[in-house]
Each structure stands twice: as structure tokens, then as C-alpha cells.
Enzyme design. Structure first.
Site, PDB file in Angstrom:
ATOM      1  N   ALA A  32       0.857  -1.185   0.000  1.00  0.00           N
ATOM      2  CA  ALA A  32       0.000   0.000   0.000  1.00  0.00           C
ATOM      3  C   ALA A  32       0.901   1.246   0.000  1.00  0.00           C
ATOM      4  O   ALA A  32       0.756   2.143   0.838  1.00  0.00           O
ATOM      5  CB  ALA A  32      -0.957  -0.002   1.183  1.00  0.00           C
ATOM      6  N   HIS A  34       2.959   4.659  -0.692  1.00  0.00           N
ATOM      7  CA  HIS A  34       2.599   6.046  -0.970  1.00  0.00           C
ATOM      8  C   HIS A  34       3.880   6.867  -1.020  1.00  0.00           C
ATOM      9  O   HIS A  34       4.992   6.313  -0.952  1.00  0.00           O
ATOM     10  CB  HIS A  34       1.631   6.571   0.100  1.00  0.00           C
ATOM     11  CG  HIS A  34       2.110   6.309   1.499  1.00  0.00           C
ATOM     12  ND1 HIS A  34       3.194   6.964   2.050  1.00  0.00           N
ATOM     13  CD2 HIS A  34       1.667   5.445   2.437  1.00  0.00           C
ATOM     14  CE1 HIS A  34       3.373   6.518   3.277  1.00  0.00           C
ATOM     15  NE2 HIS A  34       2.473   5.588   3.535  1.00  0.00           N
ATOM     16  N   HIS A  37       6.771   6.101   1.400  1.00  0.00           N
ATOM     17  CA  HIS A  37       7.645   4.973   1.044  1.00  0.00           C
ATOM     18  C   HIS A  37       8.552   5.370  -0.123  1.00  0.00           C
ATOM     19  O   HIS A  37       9.734   5.025  -0.144  1.00  0.00           O
ATOM     20  CB  HIS A  37       6.823   3.759   0.597  1.00  0.00           C
ATOM     21  CG  HIS A  37       5.903   3.214   1.642  1.00  0.00           C
ATOM     22  ND1 HIS A  37       4.546   3.398   1.612  1.00  0.00           N
ATOM     23  CD2 HIS A  37       6.159   2.483   2.754  1.00  0.00           C
ATOM     24  CE1 HIS A  37       3.997   2.786   2.646  1.00  0.00           C
ATOM     25  NE2 HIS A  37       4.952   2.234   3.367  1.00  0.00           N
TER      26      HIS A  37
END
Ligand code: PAF
Length: 283
Positions: A32, A34, A37
């Protein structure tokens, strides 16, 4: 970008790289992905010959199984983002690959892992240490990158690295925020647009609280932060602790340490979603 799903293939690929004298950066993630990261991956790419990003939703760190079930899973989009950031390898193993047998190892690094998240999510940091130690053993990285958003996690992992004698550098990376100030988190996708707006008050109050410390005691700042956030409809503080930035032991005076951080967890919205953030007061 290579996508690898087995430990043996990963080891073989990284042994070759190491034999050629290449440095390896590891960015552990649960997917997940974004912009937060992405900033870790870009930093690793700029500092290492090879960047491995692990994408593994680690079940052992979820003490609340409904939280695990709700966690967003977006492997295809994650790989597209990693490709854009210049990652060399996405390591996306199955749960069976990582835990062919239940991991019974126990880690204990008090007070870092027994306060705040450690107290409210029993077993959470044990699970984090289980997976992160495995990833360190599998990749043997030169450097490992962690977001300061999970401030407490970094303190626990530093203790584990010292304890187990891993020869690597931990690189803490600054929190990436939305324009509103809300810390980027995979959990933000679970908030409605209105809830995101409301959640941005968390960092606003934390930032303001830095100005109060000249006139107010630690206890007064603590209470005022809690009261101001709890007064906002849709937000409820679970805990706010003002701690030493390394040991995470609570401080009672601004003179107790040269490194003082306020760590907060707030429930937001009707589901509700648990959001964490922090502010540095000293250091
Ligand atoms: O910070 C996270 O996303 C996780 O705790 C980590 C470090 C990837 C371990 O599963």
C-alpha cells in the site's frame, strides 16, 4: 525491476551482487505504498548500488486481526511506483515462504517496546522484530531505511540491531506529510475526505504545542495537547506521551533530556481509524 518471491532466489541474486562489491539498501514495507515509502526508496537508490523493497503484510505484528483484514493490498500499483523510483528488486513473498513454521522467538527491549504502541498493541513489536530480523538475515543489507513516522519502531529496531549484532546502518527518514500537514500513511486511504480534513488538526496542534513549552511544564503541554485534540469532533486521543527520543522513557521536565519527542495516537472518524504522529520538542 525484478520481482522475486522466494528466499532462495533473493539470496542468490544478492550473493552475486555482494561478490561484485555492490552495496545493498533494504526498504521494508507492508505494501500500500505512498509518497512516504517512495521517499525512502529514492534515498536508498541514491545511496546504494542495489535497492531491495520488501512488500510483505506481516501477520505476526497485528494483534488486532480486523486491522489486518482491513489493511489495503495494492501489489500491482506498488510495483509500478517502485519501478518509477528506480528500485532494483521487489521482494514479495507469501506468508508460507516467510513463516513455514510459526515464529516462536520472543524479543524484549524495554522500555522501547513496552510503552505507548507496545502497551496498547501487545505483541506488535515482537512481530516487527520477527519479520525485520528475518529480512535482515535474508538480505544482509548495507543500509536499512525506515520512516520516522513510526518513530517508536525505529527505537525498537535499533535495540534489536545492537542486541543481535547486525552489521548494518539504520537510516531514519523524515515524515512525509500531505499539504494539510497530515502524516502520509497507508491507513489514510481508509479515511473519507472530511475525515482527512479533521485529521490534519493532529499535526496542527502538535506544531503549536512547541510554542507552549517555554511557559508550560511537560504535564501542562501534555494535557493541553490532549484537550485541544479531544475537543475536535471526530478525533479522540488514545495516548499522548512526551518521552526521551532514544529510550522512550517518559520525561517529567524539559531538562530531563536533550532529545525530547511527543508521540501521539488518535482515533479518527466513525470506523474509527487509528493514526499516529509525533513532534520533536528538543534535539
Ligand atoms: O513499518 C512497517 O511498515 C512495518 O512495521 C515493517 C517495518 C515493514 C515490518 O513489517
Amino acid at each position: 525491476m525484478e520481482v522475486i518471491s522466494t528466499i532462495s532466489a533473493l539470496r542468490q541474486r544478492l550473493d552475486e551482487a555482494r561478490n561484485q562489491g555492490q552495496t545493498i539498501g533494504l526498504v521494508p514495507t507492508m505494501g500500500a505504498l505512498h509518497e512516504g515509502h517512495a521517499s525512502l526508496v529514492r534515498r536508498s537508490v541514491s545511496e546504494n548500488d542495489i535497492t531491495v523493497v520488501s512488500i510483505f503484510l506481516n501477520p505476526t505484528q497485528f494483534n488486532d486481526k480486523t486491522d489486518l483484514a482491513k489493511y489495503p493490498r495494492t501489489l500491482e500499483a506498488d510495483c509500478a511506483l517502485l519501478e518509477q523510483c528506480g528500485a532494483t528488486i521487489a521482494f514479495a513473498p507469501s506468508v508460507e515462504e516467510i513463516y513455514p513454521e510459526p515464529d516462536t522467538r520472543q524479543f524484549s527491549y524495554p522500555p522501547t517496546d513496552s510503552v505507548m504502541e507496545g502497551a496498547f498493541r501487545p505483541g506488535h513489536f515482537n512481530g516487527v522484530c520477527q519479520i525485520v530480523s528475518k529480512l535482515f538475515q535474508m538480505t544482509n543489507p548495507t543500509r536499512a531505511y525506515f520512516g520516522e513516522k513510526d518513530f517508536q519502531q525505529i527505537a525498537v529496531i535499533r535495540r534489536m540491531v545492537d542486541d543481535l549484532g547486525f552489521q548494518l546502518q539504520i537510516v531514519p527518514c523524515p515524515v512525509i506529510r500531505e499539504e494539510s500537514g497530515l502524516a502520509r500513511s497507508s491507513r489514510n486511504t481508509l479515511l473519507t475526505a472530511e475525515e482527512r480534513n479533521i485529521a490534519s488538526n493532529i499535526y496542527r496542534v502538535l506544531k503549536e504545542s512547541r510554542q507552549w513549552m517555554t511557559e508550560a511544564s511537560v504535564a501542562e503541554v501534555h494535557d493541553r495537547v490532549c484537550n485541544e485534540i479531544n475537543a475536535i469532533d471526530g478525533l479522540e486521543v488514545q495516548y499522548y506521551s512526551i518521552v526521551d527520543g532514544r529510550s522512550l522513557a517518559e520525561v517529567s521536565s524539559w531538562d530531563d533530556s536533550s532529545d525530547i519527542v511527543g508521540c501521539i495516537t488518535v482515533y479518527c472518524g466513525s470506523q474509527p481509524i487509528r493514526l499516529i504522529d509525533h513532534i520533536r520538542y528538543k534535539g
